[in-house]
Scaffold this motif. Structure first.
Motif, PDB file in Angstrom:
ATOM      1  N   ALA A 512       0.803  -1.226   0.000  1.00  0.00           N
ATOM      2  CA  ALA A 512       0.000   0.000   0.000  1.00  0.00           C
ATOM      3  C   ALA A 512       0.830   1.267   0.000  1.00  0.00           C
ATOM      4  N   ASP A 515       1.232   4.143  -2.978  1.00  0.00           N
ATOM      5  CA  ASP A 515      -0.076   4.653  -3.385  1.00  0.00           C
ATOM      6  C   ASP A 515      -0.721   5.435  -2.243  1.00  0.00           C
ATOM      7  N   GLN A 562      -7.296  11.789  -9.138  1.00  0.00           N
ATOM      8  CA  GLN A 562      -6.348  10.674  -8.978  1.00  0.00           C
ATOM      9  C   GLN A 562      -6.642   9.875  -7.709  1.00  0.00           C
ATOM     10  N   GLY A 565      -8.625   6.563  -8.264  1.00  0.00           N
ATOM     11  CA  GLY A 565      -7.860   5.410  -8.725  1.00  0.00           C
ATOM     12  C   GLY A 565      -6.946   4.849  -7.648  1.00  0.00           C
ATOM     13  N   LEU A 566      -6.318   5.740  -6.893  1.00  0.00           N
ATOM     14  CA  LEU A 566      -5.430   5.288  -5.820  1.00  0.00           C
ATOM     15  C   LEU A 566      -6.217   4.516  -4.766  1.00  0.00           C
ATOM     16  N   ASP A 567      -7.381   5.022  -4.405  1.00  0.00           N
ATOM     17  CA  ASP A 567      -8.200   4.338  -3.407  1.00  0.00           C
ATOM     18  C   ASP A 567      -8.645   2.970  -3.910  1.00  0.00           C
ATOM     19  N   ALA A 568      -9.007   2.898  -5.194  1.00  0.00           N
ATOM     20  CA  ALA A 568      -9.427   1.604  -5.761  1.00  0.00           C
ATOM     21  C   ALA A 568      -8.275   0.604  -5.747  1.00  0.00           C
ATOM     22  N   ALA A 569      -7.073   1.057  -6.095  1.00  0.00           N
ATOM     23  CA  ALA A 569      -5.912   0.169  -6.072  1.00  0.00           C
ATOM     24  C   ALA A 569      -5.607  -0.295  -4.660  1.00  0.00           C
ATOM     25  N   LEU A 570      -5.680   0.625  -3.704  1.00  0.00           N
ATOM     26  CA  LEU A 570      -5.398   0.268  -2.315  1.00  0.00           C
ATOM     27  C   LEU A 570      -6.402  -0.746  -1.779  1.00  0.00           C
ATOM     28  N   HIS A 572      -7.649  -3.236  -3.185  1.00  0.00           N
ATOM     29  CA  HIS A 572      -7.352  -4.608  -3.621  1.00  0.00           C
ATOM     30  C   HIS A 572      -6.218  -5.240  -2.820  1.00  0.00           C
ATOM     31  N   SER A 576      -2.433  -9.473  -5.674  1.00  0.00           N
ATOM     32  CA  SER A 576      -1.965  -9.483  -7.065  1.00  0.00           C
ATOM     33  C   SER A 576      -0.489  -9.104  -7.166  1.00  0.00           C
ATOM     34  N   LEU A 577       0.028  -8.349  -6.182  1.00  0.00           N
ATOM     35  CA  LEU A 577       1.447  -8.007  -6.182  1.00  0.00           C
ATOM     36  C   LEU A 577       2.317  -9.212  -5.861  1.00  0.00           C
TER      37      LEU A 577
END
Length: 585
Positions: A512, A515, A562, A565-570, A572, A576-577
């Motif tokens: 996290a 981001d 932005q 998008g950052l919140d959506a990535a966080l 998850h 996936s990483l």
């Protein structure tokens, strides 16, 4: 070709309209006579020095670089004279402790001076900046005798400073360092080892160079708990303060670098160098981080300074360069500043720089409050807020600063790639700021792994509550169109913070970190834009106020999204990483 202009009008707006600088200073013992009028007048003179003396040396210094011959470092033509003029004019001592000859002016003035130096000549600014960091560590942790011997001449600029941490096998993990310090039996130590990447490790200005060196005592345990901090001067100092014999502190080589060519980044050899303990044995990192934290804020300001200078040059070029038809159908050729995509690049850089300067001033005010407020609780709370913001300022300002330099170079097209225009140097110089004094990834890990947990996890919420209160107060003047999107972004940040606290674990924190820091920074910059927009509506329609209103809208509509998008990535998380096996890369 455009030259740098210090943003004095913007600084005046911040100090008088956004932060009520005079009232804050009036409540801090020793600063009662400091006001915005004085601050602006001082910074006007600083801007003249930066633009008139330092900027003309920037490109020539980059092209000439530093040299090492027979163990002696030579800086590019004009740098030594400029440094002596800088010191003689009192700029080195601006925020220094008056007990040792400093002027004792607020951190706010120092940070804004640092921005100007970074805009005009980043390589030069490292000399006084690193010296000031060394002064911080010595002032907080050294013995009275060491302070009396070294601080007056370091604060005056007669002597310079450097910090020696990194070794070939010990970068971020300083617990691996091998430099040794053996007691001499007279209170001093013999230091032996090699350090790399030592900025300002030597110079040809005259005087002394004071190195703060991390090393291990003979009985020290492994790991970071076995590290101590030592002061090792280039020249030993007689009892009367005059310089004595050359110490065993020598430059082995100069690093060949991508940028900051006018700054001597050295491989330093300590060959039984005589040094003195700073602070307690085994607590060297504690003492060194006093310097490191000051330097991390300083490096963040370097990112801001580069962004300001690059954006100024790009705007000047875009006003003059004629190309194509107007987007509204105006027959061509038109100045490229009329093209929407060029405007987007210019406005993005300007929206970052103005908000970053505001956040830097706010952070510096907290530093002044932490140093001088009569209430211990207020001091402690302000100091904690500075600790929380330090990794954000360092990492976000240098990330956005580099992005601004690249976008500004893009505005110039092919000329941006050509040395004589100066833009490619901004890109090269800005890149190091994302790396040194702890990489930006390390800053992000510090934020999520350490700073969010301060005060039992209550510190970030205290900061968020402060932002929320300001947003509520600004709503009538700034308007819902600006305030509501920032409030919604703040809610995203609070949600991401709660998820991190609930999930825990090093893997989730690591996944996290970067981001999350960018999300945090965008919210903080949005907070500053709301404050500036509210202040702009309270005064006559000056050019500064008019620009703030437009830029605030641009930031909220074009940059703040932005955070979605950052919140959506966080949300998850790490799976996936971490799913792909290392051998499959």
């Amino acid at each position: 070709m455009a030259t740098y202009t210090a943003p004095v009008d913007d600084i005046g707006f911040l100090l008088t309209r956004v932060f009520d600088f005079d009232a804050t200073m009036a409540g801090l013992p020793g600063f009662e006579e400091v006001n915005a009028e004085l601050a602006v007048s001082v910074l006007e003179e600083a801007g003249k020095f930066a633009a008139g003396v330092l900027e003309p040396l920037n490109r020539p210094g980059d092209e000439e670089g530093c040299t090492l011959e027979n163990g002696l470092v030579t800086t590019p033509k004009g740098v030594a004279d400029a440094y002596r003029a800088f010191a003689d004019a009192g700029w080195c001592s601006l925020s220094g402790n008056p007990e040792y000859g400093g002027q004792g002016l607020p951190r706010v003035l120092q940070i804004l001076l640092d921005e100007m130096l970074s805009s005009a000549n980043l390589s030069f600014g490292l000399f006084p900046g690193l010296t000031r960091g060394a002064v911080e560590a010595i002032g907080h942790h050294a013995s009275a005798e060491l302070k009396a011997t070294y601080l007056p001449k370091m604060i005056s600029g007669e002597w310079t400073g450097a910090m020696a941490l990194t070794e070939a096998s010990a970068g971020t993990d300083l617990g691996l360092l091998n430099t040794r310090a053996v007691p001499n039996g007279d209170g001093s130590y013999a230091i032996t080892g090699t350090k790399i990447f030592i900025s300002s490790g030597d110079q040809d200005f005259g005087g002394n160079v004071i190195h703060l060196v991390l090393a291990r005592l003979p009985d020290a345990p492994k790991g970071v708990k076995g590290i101590s901090l030592f002061l090792a001067p280039k020249f030993l100092v007689h009892a009367d303060g005059s310089l004595g014999a050359r110490n065993g502190v020598n430059v082995g080589a100069l690093e060949h670098k991508m940028g900051i060519h006018a700054q001597p980044t050295c491989v330093m050899n300590y060959d039984g160098a005589t040094g003195w303990l700073v602070g307690e044995p085994g607590r060297g990192l504690n003492a060194m981080f006093t310097m490191m934290n000051a330097e991390r804020l300083f490096v963040g300001i370097q990112g801001l300074g580069i962004a300001e200078a690059a954006n100024q040059k790009a705007v000047a070029y875009a006003r003059e360069r004629l190309q194509g038809h107007g987007a509204d159908g105006t027959p061509g050729p038109v100045a490229i500043i009329n093209h929407p995509d060029v405007r987007k690049m210019l406005l993005t850089g300007r929206a970052f720089a103005d908000a970053a300067r505001a956040l830097a001033v706010w952070t510096a005010l907290q530093m002044d409050i932490a140093d001088r407020h009569p209430d211990a609780t207020v001091r402690r709370e302000a100091d904690a807020l500075v600790a929380l913001l330090t990794p954000v300022v360092k990492a976000a300002f240098t990330d956005f600063g580099f992005e601004t330099a690249v976008a500004s170079q893009q505005v110039l097209g092919g000329h941006g790639y050509i040395r004589e225009w100066g833009m490619e140097q901004f890109v090269r110089d800005a890149r190091i700021a994302q790396i040194y004094e702890g990489t930006n990834g390390v800053q992000a890990l510090d934020l999520v792994g350490r700073k969010l947990g301060l005060e039992g996890g209550k510190l970030p919420q205290r900061f968020f509550d402060l932002i929320k209160a300001d947003l509520d107060a600004a709503l009538p003047s700034a308007g819902a169109a600006l305030v509501t999107p920032v409030a919604e972004a703040l809610a995203r940040l609070q949600g991401a913070t709660a998820r991190l606290a609930a999930n825990g674990g090093a893997v989730e924190a690591g996944a996290a970190a970067t981001d999350y820091l960018r999300l945090f920074a965008l919210v903080a910059l949005g907070w500053m834009w709301v404050r500036m927009a509210a202040a702009a509506t309270d005064e006559a329609a000056t050019p500064v106020a008019q620009r703030k209103a437009v830029l605030a809208r641009f930031f909220v509509e074009r940059m703040l999204p932005q955070t979605l998008g950052l919140d959506a990535a966080l949300a998850h998380g790490a799976p996936s990483l971490m799913a792909l096996h290392a051998d499959a890369f």
